[in-house]
Scaffold this active site. Structure first.
Site, PDB file in Angstrom:
ATOM      1  N   LYS A  12      -0.993  -0.088  -2.660  1.00 59.99           N
ATOM      2  CA  LYS A  12      -1.957  -0.096  -1.862  1.00 59.99           C
ATOM      3  C   LYS A  12      -2.983  -0.900  -2.273  1.00 59.99           C
ATOM      4  O   LYS A  12      -3.647  -0.774  -3.571  1.00 59.99           O
ATOM      5  CB  LYS A  12      -2.236   1.399  -1.736  1.00 59.99           C
ATOM      6  N   GLU A  33      -7.754   4.002   3.262  1.00 57.66           N
ATOM      7  CA  GLU A  33      -7.111   4.277   2.058  1.00 57.66           C
ATOM      8  C   GLU A  33      -7.310   3.523   0.722  1.00 57.66           C
ATOM      9  O   GLU A  33      -7.379   2.461   0.922  1.00 57.66           O
ATOM     10  CB  GLU A  33      -5.352   3.976   2.184  1.00 57.66           C
ATOM     11  N   ALA A 116       2.518   2.667  -7.127  1.00 61.97           N
ATOM     12  CA  ALA A 116       2.910   4.169  -7.375  1.00 61.97           C
ATOM     13  C   ALA A 116       4.379   4.012  -7.028  1.00 61.97           C
ATOM     14  O   ALA A 116       5.326   3.153  -6.192  1.00 61.97           O
ATOM     15  CB  ALA A 116       2.564   5.026  -6.088  1.00 61.97           C
ATOM     16  N   ALA A 117       5.130   4.444  -8.474  1.00 57.17           N
ATOM     17  CA  ALA A 117       6.548   4.742  -8.261  1.00 57.17           C
ATOM     18  C   ALA A 117       7.003   5.376  -7.083  1.00 57.17           C
ATOM     19  O   ALA A 117       6.621   6.525  -6.686  1.00 57.17           O
ATOM     20  CB  ALA A 117       6.986   5.418  -9.885  1.00 57.17           C
ATOM     21  N   LEU A 119       9.665   7.566  -5.041  1.00 54.43           N
ATOM     22  CA  LEU A 119      10.657   8.662  -5.273  1.00 54.43           C
ATOM     23  C   LEU A 119      12.080   8.332  -4.823  1.00 54.43           C
ATOM     24  O   LEU A 119      12.224   6.992  -4.310  1.00 54.43           O
ATOM     25  CB  LEU A 119      10.232   9.961  -4.057  1.00 54.43           C
ATOM     26  N   ASP A 194      -7.058  15.149   3.789  1.00 57.33           N
ATOM     27  CA  ASP A 194      -5.738  14.799   4.777  1.00 57.33           C
ATOM     28  C   ASP A 194      -4.344  15.368   4.263  1.00 57.33           C
ATOM     29  O   ASP A 194      -3.542  14.301   3.815  1.00 57.33           O
ATOM     30  CB  ASP A 194      -5.887  13.178   4.484  1.00 57.33           C
ATOM     31  N   GLU A 199       5.908  17.756   0.737  1.00 54.86           N
ATOM     32  CA  GLU A 199       7.332  17.651   0.475  1.00 54.86           C
ATOM     33  C   GLU A 199       7.909  18.506  -0.788  1.00 54.86           C
ATOM     34  O   GLU A 199       7.067  18.548  -1.758  1.00 54.86           O
ATOM     35  CB  GLU A 199       7.757  16.309   0.421  1.00 54.86           C
ATOM     36  N   ASP A 214       0.571  10.680  -2.111  1.00 58.98           N
ATOM     37  CA  ASP A 214      -0.404  10.141  -0.817  1.00 58.98           C
ATOM     38  C   ASP A 214      -1.757  10.815  -0.698  1.00 58.98           C
ATOM     39  O   ASP A 214      -1.987  11.619  -0.126  1.00 58.98           O
ATOM     40  CB  ASP A 214       0.463  10.393   0.705  1.00 58.98           C
TER      41      ASP A 214
END
Length: 320
Positions: A12, A33, A116-117, A119, A194, A199, A214
């Site tokens: 990002k 973002e 970011a790693a 998933l 937001d 999950e 996120d």
């Protein structure tokens, strides 16, 4: 981003300066973002003891050498251009904010971003997406509503809303409800509105944890606190004992949340450019922490038995 060892990360890029607050006229779902929000969320989640945010780290990336010159995405290459002041820019292809008006630009070549790693692939570790019972409306005119069969429950209007949630799977057993309340505490502290879905990994069924990923729309405004984010805690009056103990610890002068966050964020590579969070955002964390603790204490006052409020996940611990 894909790497030679087949690893992947979500990049990002920087879209807003650290000191800039979110425009008050923007709805939360049209906010930027922020790369530093993703990084700060990872550190805050770790400090709170949740450890449910996938690892995130800051990086300086050369827009030309490390993206344009090596990408195999020919469509992406066509979106690169040089700005009027000579900065290398690109805007990519996506559903939102992919245009020359929302371009990502280096200074002149390098740009900050969060990495970011990713998933595990869904073929290895299937995940399930859950609609949050306290999901907000993404309409400019309607209050949020959550559908359970043909029943419509408006959490923004019904103070007893949690009573029905407590009897609805998967919140009627296990730790799912206090997991969700943990997430709401995290979101309130960093002012993230937001959180419409979350999950879990399917393999563990209801005996699992929520993935706190996120978080790019967090840390938008330090001058404003949004009490509605704490609705799950306020309406359900339920919290883990371990969470409460950690919150009390971070309220002590010697372990003040802002100080712990400042020290943690100083280890990120981008800290040499500028602090990841401004002092105003760090102070806001301390202020919001007081609100969370007061909310829990109010809940304890409202119930005859502490066990009605405190989910004792560390029963053998002698502390308060």
């Amino acid at each position: 981003m894909s790497f030679p060892n087949y690893g992947q990360a979500l990049f990002k890029p920087m879209k807003q300066e650290r000191h800039e607050e979110t425009n008050v006229n923007l709805y939360y779902f049209s906010d930027f973002e922020r790369h530093n929000a993703e990084i700060a969320a990872f550190h805050l989640d770790k400090i709170l003891g949740f450890r449910r945010v996938p690892p995130v780290v800051g990086r300086l990336v050369n827009v030309i050498k490390e993206i344009k010159d090596i990408t195999t995405d020919h469509k992406l290459v066509t979106t690169f251009f040089t700005s009027p002041v000579g900065n290398a820019c690109f805007y990519g292809q996506c559903s939102y904010y992919c245009s020359t008006e929302h371009a990502i630009c280096g200074r002149p070549l390098k740009i900050e971003g969060s990495m970011a790693a990713m998933l595990p692939d869904l073929s290895f570790a299937p995940r399930r997406s859950w609609r949050s019972p306290w999901r907000r409306s993404y309409s400019r005119s309607k209050l949020a509503q959550w559908v359970e069969s043909v029943l419509f429950k408006k959490w923004e209007m019904d103070s007893n809303y949690c009573d029905s949630i407590k009897t609805t799977p998967p919140y009627d057993r296990g730790t799912r409800l206090v997991d969700l309340i943990d997430m709401s505490i995290l979101d309130f502290l960093m002012s993230n509105m937001d959180r419409h879905h979350y999950e879990t990994f399917e393999k563990f069924g209801n005996d699992t944890f929520l993935i706190h990923f996120d978080n790019g729309r967090a840390f938008g405004r330090h001058s404003n606190d949004e009490p509605s984010i704490l609705a799950p805690l306020v309406q359900c009056c339920r919290v883990r004992r371990s969470t409460l103990l950690r919150l009390h610890l971070l309220s002590l002068q010697s372990y003040r949340m802002s100080d712990v966050m400042r020290a943690s964020l100083s280890q990120d590579p981008l800290a040499v450019v500028a602090p990841l969070l401004t002092e105003q955002h760090l102070s806001a964390l301390d202020r919001r922490l007081e609100t969370v603790i007061k909310t829990i204490h109010d809940c304890l006052q409202q119930h005859q038995h502490h066990s009605d409020v405190i989910h004792d996940d560390i029963g053998d611990y002698p502390g308060a």
